[in-house]
Write an enzyme that holds these catalytic residues in place. Structure first.
Site, PDB file in Angstrom:
ATOM      1  N   ASP A  49       0.825  -1.199   0.000  1.00 38.16           N
ATOM      2  CA  ASP A  49       0.000   0.000   0.000  1.00 38.16           C
ATOM      3  C   ASP A  49       0.863   1.254   0.000  1.00 38.16           C
ATOM      4  OD1 ASP A  49      -2.377   1.400   0.009  1.00 38.16           O
ATOM      5  OD2 ASP A  49      -2.589   1.373   2.190  1.00 38.16           O
ATOM      6  N   ASN A  51       1.610   3.280  -3.032  1.00 42.34           N
ATOM      7  CA  ASN A  51       2.323   3.662  -4.265  1.00 42.34           C
ATOM      8  C   ASN A  51       1.968   5.075  -4.722  1.00 42.34           C
ATOM      9  OD1 ASN A  51       3.565   1.173  -4.401  1.00 42.34           O
ATOM     10  ND2 ASN A  51       2.104   0.314  -5.849  1.00 42.34           N
ATOM     11  N   PHE A  54       3.255   7.739  -2.334  1.00 42.49           N
ATOM     12  CA  PHE A  54       4.703   7.867  -2.494  1.00 42.49           C
ATOM     13  C   PHE A  54       5.015   8.773  -3.678  1.00 42.49           C
ATOM     14  CE2 PHE A  54       8.599   6.510  -4.629  1.00 42.49           C
ATOM     15  CZ  PHE A  54       9.523   6.561  -3.606  1.00 42.49           C
ATOM     16  N   SER A  94      -6.566  -4.990  -5.879  1.00 40.88           N
ATOM     17  CA  SER A  94      -7.799  -5.505  -5.292  1.00 40.88           C
ATOM     18  C   SER A  94      -8.961  -5.347  -6.265  1.00 40.88           C
ATOM     19  CB  SER A  94      -8.121  -4.764  -3.991  1.00 40.88           C
ATOM     20  OG  SER A  94      -8.613  -3.454  -4.263  1.00 40.88           O
ATOM     21  N   ASP A  96     -11.609  -3.837  -5.516  1.00 36.10           N
ATOM     22  CA  ASP A  96     -12.052  -2.451  -5.341  1.00 36.10           C
ATOM     23  C   ASP A  96     -11.220  -1.495  -6.193  1.00 36.10           C
ATOM     24  OD1 ASP A  96     -13.993  -3.208  -3.507  1.00 36.10           O
ATOM     25  OD2 ASP A  96     -12.676  -2.900  -1.785  1.00 36.10           O
ATOM     26  N   ASN A  97      -9.928  -1.787  -6.343  1.00 35.20           N
ATOM     27  CA  ASN A  97      -9.038  -0.907  -7.110  1.00 35.20           C
ATOM     28  C   ASN A  97      -9.455  -0.778  -8.567  1.00 35.20           C
ATOM     29  OD1 ASN A  97      -6.037  -2.119  -5.427  1.00 35.20           O
ATOM     30  ND2 ASN A  97      -7.435  -0.475  -4.841  1.00 35.20           N
ATOM     31  N   ARG A 100     -10.847   2.432 -10.238  1.00 35.54           N
ATOM     32  CA  ARG A 100     -10.044   3.650 -10.359  1.00 35.54           C
ATOM     33  C   ARG A 100     -10.000   4.146 -11.808  1.00 35.54           C
ATOM     34  NH1 ARG A 100      -4.655   2.372  -6.661  1.00 35.54           N
ATOM     35  NH2 ARG A 100      -5.667   2.430  -4.605  1.00 35.54           N
ATOM     36  N   LEU A 230      -7.489  -4.274   7.211  1.00 36.04           N
ATOM     37  CA  LEU A 230      -7.228  -5.402   6.317  1.00 36.04           C
ATOM     38  C   LEU A 230      -7.642  -5.110   4.885  1.00 36.04           C
ATOM     39  CD1 LEU A 230      -8.324  -8.589   8.296  1.00 36.04           C
ATOM     40  CD2 LEU A 230      -6.030  -7.757   7.818  1.00 36.04           C
ATOM     41  N   SER A 231      -8.729  -4.379   4.712  1.00 40.95           N
ATOM     42  CA  SER A 231      -9.275  -4.089   3.388  1.00 40.95           C
ATOM     43  C   SER A 231      -9.666  -5.348   2.617  1.00 40.95           C
ATOM     44  CB  SER A 231      -8.277  -3.261   2.547  1.00 40.95           C
ATOM     45  OG  SER A 231      -8.001  -2.030   3.190  1.00 40.95           O
TER      46      SER A 231
END
Length: 274
Positions: A49, A51, A54, A94, A96-97, A100, A230-231
């Site tokens: 987690d 990226n 960052f 994930s 969920d990702n 995006r 945890l997601s």
């Protein structure tokens, strides 16, 4: 003024060099302690987690954060191999990702294809007989990405060394639903009625149909970026896992951070609900 500037720069370099030397010495001491203790996770979970944050903090494009994150995963694989950790699951993308920005998802999938093809010919993978598996829901992935993942799995399927699971298109709830569906379909093919299945259902039946059912549950899970949740990572398998939350973003995760986490794990007493 020039001599003063030169003196300041020299002092800064000395301080930086001194800090680097101290950190290197501390890292070596940690490595010795971790190896001497001997207790290591049988299955390490890694939630990669931070990226994007960052990249934002470094003033770079969002996509570069994911690229640096992919490079970091190669480093951490090496650290696991050096210590002899038997199994690791890294959570790359994930379910969920996938909602995006399509450009961001396209970049991540391009990286995934590239990394899969690199791993398929990586000498470390073959020398250490690492068996790699992609776990998750991949039916919507582009054909070229699917082909790269399948080739990686095929090229390592006979290996019996470290097990490396790449969780991509992965969600813990989705995994439980898929496992339940697989078990129900199996029993239906055997001619069982719904009432029979309901009457005999046990946790072991579901567990036997999880994505990586042939591997031990993760006993230690590390999440970077400072998020304490945890997601949905390996919800079924993590019931007795130990957790470690690290503030650093994934691309900035250092070997010293990794060793600190492992030493923390070694200091814990696992109770398994007792």
């Amino acid at each position: 003024m020039a001599p003063l500037h030169t003196a300041l720069r020299t002092a800064q370099k000395l301080r930086t060099g001194a800090r680097g030397a101290l950190l290197w010495g501390y890292e070596q001491r940690l490595a010795r302690e971790v190896r001497a203790h001997g207790k290591l996770p049988r299955h390490l979970g890694l939630i990669l987690d931070g990226n994007r944050r960052f990249a934002r903090a470094s003033g770079m494009q969002r996509e570069l954060g994911h690229s640096f994150g992919a490079d970091k995963a190669h480093e951490v694989l090496q650290w696991c191999l050096e210590l002899g950790i038997p199994a690791a699951t890294i959570w790359v993308l994930s379910t969920d990702n996938t909602s995006r920005d399509p450009k961001e998802i396209a970049h991540i999938l391009t990286l995934l294809e590239r990394e899969a093809r690199l791993l398929a010919v990586d000498p470390r993978i073959h020398q250490n007989r690492v068996r790699v598996r992609a776990i998750g829901q991949h039916s919507d992935f582009p054909p070229n990405v699917l082909a790269a993942l399948r080739e990686l799995e095929r090229s390592t399927e006979e290996y019996s060394g470290m097990r490396l699971n790449i969780a991509v298109g992965y969600g813990g709830r989705e995994e439980i639903v898929d496992a339940t569906r697989a078990y129900l379909c199996k029993r239906a093919r055997e001619g069982a009625t719904l009432e029979q299945v309901a009457g005999e259902l046990t946790p072991e039946h579901i567990g036997a149909h999880l994505y990586a059912a042939d591997q031990p549950d993760p006993d230690f899970i590390i999440r970077t970026s400072g998020e304490i949740r945890l997601s949905g990572f390996m919800l079924w398998q993590s019931v007795y896992s130990e957790y470690y939350f690290c503030d650093v973003y994934w691309p900035g995760f250092r070997r010293v951070d990794f060793l600190r986490a492992l030493r923390d794990f070694q200091d814990r007493e696992r109770r398994f609900g007792k």
